[in-house]
Design a protein around this motif. Structure first.
Motif, short mmCIF file in Angstrom:
data_model
loop_
_atom_site.label_atom_id
_atom_site.label_comp_id
_atom_site.label_asym_id
_atom_site.label_seq_id
_atom_site.Cartn_x
_atom_site.Cartn_y
_atom_site.Cartn_z
N PHE A 38 0.75 -1.23 0.16
CA PHE A 38 -0.03 -0.03 0.14
C PHE A 38 0.85 1.42 -0.11
O PHE A 38 2.02 1.28 0.56
CB PHE A 38 -0.71 -0.01 1.33
N ARG A 39 0.44 2.29 -0.72
CA ARG A 39 1.22 3.49 -0.76
C ARG A 39 0.16 4.64 -0.65
O ARG A 39 -0.80 4.54 -1.32
CB ARG A 39 1.88 3.56 -1.91
N ARG A 40 0.26 5.67 0.34
CA ARG A 40 -0.85 6.79 0.30
C ARG A 40 -0.15 7.93 0.14
O ARG A 40 0.99 8.22 0.34
CB ARG A 40 -1.33 6.85 1.93
N GLY A 41 -0.80 8.97 -0.50
CA GLY A 41 -0.32 10.20 -1.00
C GLY A 41 -1.37 11.10 -1.33
O GLY A 41 -2.69 10.68 -1.19
N PRO A 42 -0.92 12.17 -2.19
CA PRO A 42 -2.07 13.29 -2.28
C PRO A 42 -3.01 12.58 -3.30
O PRO A 42 -4.32 13.27 -3.43
CB PRO A 42 -1.23 14.40 -2.81
N ASP A 43 -2.84 11.68 -4.07
CA ASP A 43 -3.62 11.44 -5.07
C ASP A 43 -4.44 10.00 -4.50
O ASP A 43 -5.16 9.51 -5.18
CB ASP A 43 -2.89 10.81 -6.29
N GLY A 44 -4.45 9.65 -3.09
CA GLY A 44 -5.25 8.64 -2.68
C GLY A 44 -4.56 7.36 -2.25
O GLY A 44 -3.36 7.52 -1.93
N LEU A 45 -5.09 6.40 -2.11
CA LEU A 45 -4.51 5.04 -1.63
C LEU A 45 -4.31 4.31 -2.92
O LEU A 45 -4.88 3.81 -3.57
CB LEU A 45 -5.55 4.23 -0.77
N ARG A 46 -2.93 3.74 -3.07
CA ARG A 46 -2.57 2.79 -4.12
C ARG A 46 -2.10 1.46 -3.48
O ARG A 46 -1.68 1.24 -2.54
CB ARG A 46 -1.20 3.57 -4.60
N ILE A 47 -2.83 0.49 -4.12
CA ILE A 47 -2.69 -1.01 -3.82
C ILE A 47 -2.11 -1.74 -5.01
O ILE A 47 -2.55 -1.92 -6.20
CB ILE A 47 -4.13 -1.64 -3.35
N GLY A 48 -0.98 -2.15 -4.68
CA GLY A 48 -0.13 -2.95 -5.64
C GLY A 48 -1.17 -4.09 -6.05
O GLY A 48 -1.81 -4.72 -5.57
N ALA A 49 -0.93 -4.23 -7.43
CA ALA A 49 -1.97 -5.30 -8.25
C ALA A 49 -1.61 -6.96 -7.44
O ALA A 49 -2.42 -7.62 -7.65
CB ALA A 49 -1.63 -5.58 -9.50
N LEU A 50 -0.57 -7.30 -7.11
CA LEU A 50 -0.27 -8.42 -6.49
C LEU A 50 -0.39 -8.52 -5.12
O LEU A 50 -0.16 -9.53 -4.49
CB LEU A 50 1.45 -8.86 -6.98
N THR A 51 -0.80 -7.34 -4.29
CA THR A 51 -1.34 -7.62 -3.25
C THR A 51 -2.38 -8.51 -2.74
O THR A 51 -3.55 -8.46 -3.60
CB THR A 51 -1.72 -6.20 -2.63
N THR A 52 -2.24 -9.37 -1.73
CA THR A 52 -3.35 -10.40 -1.81
C THR A 52 -4.55 -9.93 -1.21
O THR A 52 -4.60 -8.89 -0.20
CB THR A 52 -2.97 -11.61 -0.96
N HIS A 53 -5.71 -10.80 -1.12
CA HIS A 53 -6.91 -10.25 -0.39
C HIS A 53 -6.76 -10.34 1.02
O HIS A 53 -7.22 -9.59 1.83
CB HIS A 53 -7.93 -11.12 -0.71
N HIS A 54 -6.00 -11.26 1.61
CA HIS A 54 -5.64 -11.40 2.89
C HIS A 54 -4.85 -10.26 3.54
O HIS A 54 -4.92 -10.02 4.51
CB HIS A 54 -4.87 -12.83 3.21
N ALA A 55 -3.90 -9.87 2.61
CA ALA A 55 -2.96 -8.66 3.25
C ALA A 55 -3.75 -7.47 3.48
O ALA A 55 -3.47 -6.83 4.26
CB ALA A 55 -1.94 -8.38 1.93
N VAL A 56 -4.95 -7.05 2.59
CA VAL A 56 -5.81 -6.20 2.75
C VAL A 56 -6.70 -6.27 4.02
O VAL A 56 -7.01 -5.49 4.98
CB VAL A 56 -6.65 -5.90 1.47
N GLU A 57 -7.38 -7.67 4.03
CA GLU A 57 -8.29 -8.00 5.32
C GLU A 57 -7.35 -7.81 6.73
O GLU A 57 -8.18 -7.48 7.68
CB GLU A 57 -8.32 -9.44 5.18
N THR A 58 -5.98 -7.98 6.69
CA THR A 58 -5.04 -7.91 7.81
C THR A 58 -4.62 -6.49 8.31
O THR A 58 -3.88 -6.42 9.16
CB THR A 58 -4.45 -8.99 8.07
N ALA A 59 -4.78 -5.56 7.19
CA ALA A 59 -4.15 -4.51 7.22
C ALA A 59 -4.66 -3.48 8.39
O ALA A 59 -6.04 -3.60 8.27
CB ALA A 59 -4.02 -3.63 5.83
N ASP A 60 -4.07 -2.73 8.94
CA ASP A 60 -4.58 -1.86 9.94
C ASP A 60 -4.95 -0.48 9.44
O ASP A 60 -4.33 -0.05 8.27
CB ASP A 60 -3.79 -1.67 11.29
N GLU A 61 -5.26 0.57 9.98
CA GLU A 61 -5.76 1.79 9.57
C GLU A 61 -4.25 2.70 9.43
O GLU A 61 -4.30 3.37 8.49
CB GLU A 61 -6.61 2.71 10.64
N ALA A 62 -3.28 2.32 10.03
CA ALA A 62 -1.99 2.78 9.78
C ALA A 62 -1.45 2.44 8.44
O ALA A 62 -0.92 3.29 7.60
CB ALA A 62 -0.87 2.44 10.79
#
Length: 288
Positions: free
Chosen positions: A66-90
């Motif tokens: 994940f990358r956050r910036g002025p254009d919003g939240l960017r999620i890499g294409a190879l990021t798994t569903h589980h990585a998003v499921e377990t990601a915290d607000e930080a």
């Protein structure tokens, strides 16, 4: 079941993958998590002559995380569903909890640990949670190919049944959500937990001083591609008490669609599900 014969290619970089796709043409398919493609190959519903494996591309390619910036939240294409499921607000950033919570609807845990964000978007299933979320939140899909990089809005990306704007020689590199959605929710109905949703409903409410001022409504499973429902959104903008507003939104959504009938249910059944699920999504979104 076993797949038809194919030739395996392992890409060493994003550029290498794009080159292979360009050289191999329409007979090639990308392999990332493989949770959709391999099943289709085993049933002989897909018979690619070449598989280009991008699942082991190095982290330096920037296709995971994940990358956050002025254009919003960017999620890499190879990021798994589980990585998003377990990601915290930080890691996700404030206002993106709907992405994390929606992952609980994606198949079973083994699928979520292998399946990827980009793979789900590229597959273009109208009931896929990522596809519905992309349409709801106005995501941008970034694709790379021999002609360079281009960005496609979600509203222009999904064309129909498993059909997208992605060219045969392009691969998705990331998904961009341009703004947070603190009052958004997704829900769905499937006959068994982990099955494909029969209807998927997602709502993103505009809330000001505790009152709903409008919002967006997206549905999956009621058309060849995930769709926004302007009639339901107009109902949200009329104002009023939450109970009345949400009921009107749900009724408008059910009346606006022309869903298919199939072995999972009739068109009438899908309208009933739509009404109930939109109402539930509104209530969950408001409770955030």
């Amino acid at each position: 079941m076993k797949p038809a014969p194919f030739t395996y290619h392992r890409a060493r970089s994003t550029e290498d993958a794009a080159r292979l796709l360009a050289e191999l043409g329409d007979e090639a398919k990308l392999l990332a998590g493989g949770q959709s493609l391999i099943a289709m190959m085993n049933y002989r519903l897909a018979r690619p002559r070449h598989l280009v494996d991008i699942g082991s591309l190095p982290a330096s390619e920037g296709l995971t995380g994940f990358r956050r910036g002025p254009d919003g939240l960017r999620i890499g294409a190879l990021t798994t569903h589980h990585a998003v499921e377990t990601a915290d607000e930080a890691r996700l950033g404030a206002g993106f909890a709907v992405l994390r919570d929606a992952m609980g609807w994606v198949g079973h845990l083994p699928i979520r640990t292998r399946g990827t964000v980009g793979g789900s978007i590229a597959h273009g299933d109208s009931t896929a949670e990522w596809c519905v979320l992309a349409v709801l939140l106005g995501a941008h899909i970034v694709a790379q190919g021999p002609r360079g990089t281009r960005t496609i809005t979600a509203g222009d990306f999904f064309h129909g049944f498993f059909s997208t704007a992605l060219e045969p020689d392009e691969l998705i590199t990331e998904l961009v959500f341009p703004r947070p959605a603190p009052h958004a929710a997704l829900t769905e109905f499937a006959e068994r937990k982990g099955d494909f949703g029969i209807v998927v409903a997602a709502v993103d409410l505009d809330v000001e001083d505790g009152a709903v001022r409008g919002g967006r409504v997206a549905l999956g499973g009621v058309a060849p591609a995930p769709v926004r429902v302007p009639e339901a959104e107009e109902a949200l903008a009329r104002g009023g008490s939450d109970d009345v507003l949400f009921a009107a939104c749900a009724e408008a959504a059910a009346a606006a669609i022309d869903p298919p009938g199939d072995g999972n249910g009739s068109a009438r059944y899908r309208r009933v599900l739509t009404r109930r699920l939109v109402l539930q999504a509104c209530e969950e979104a408001m409770s955030r």
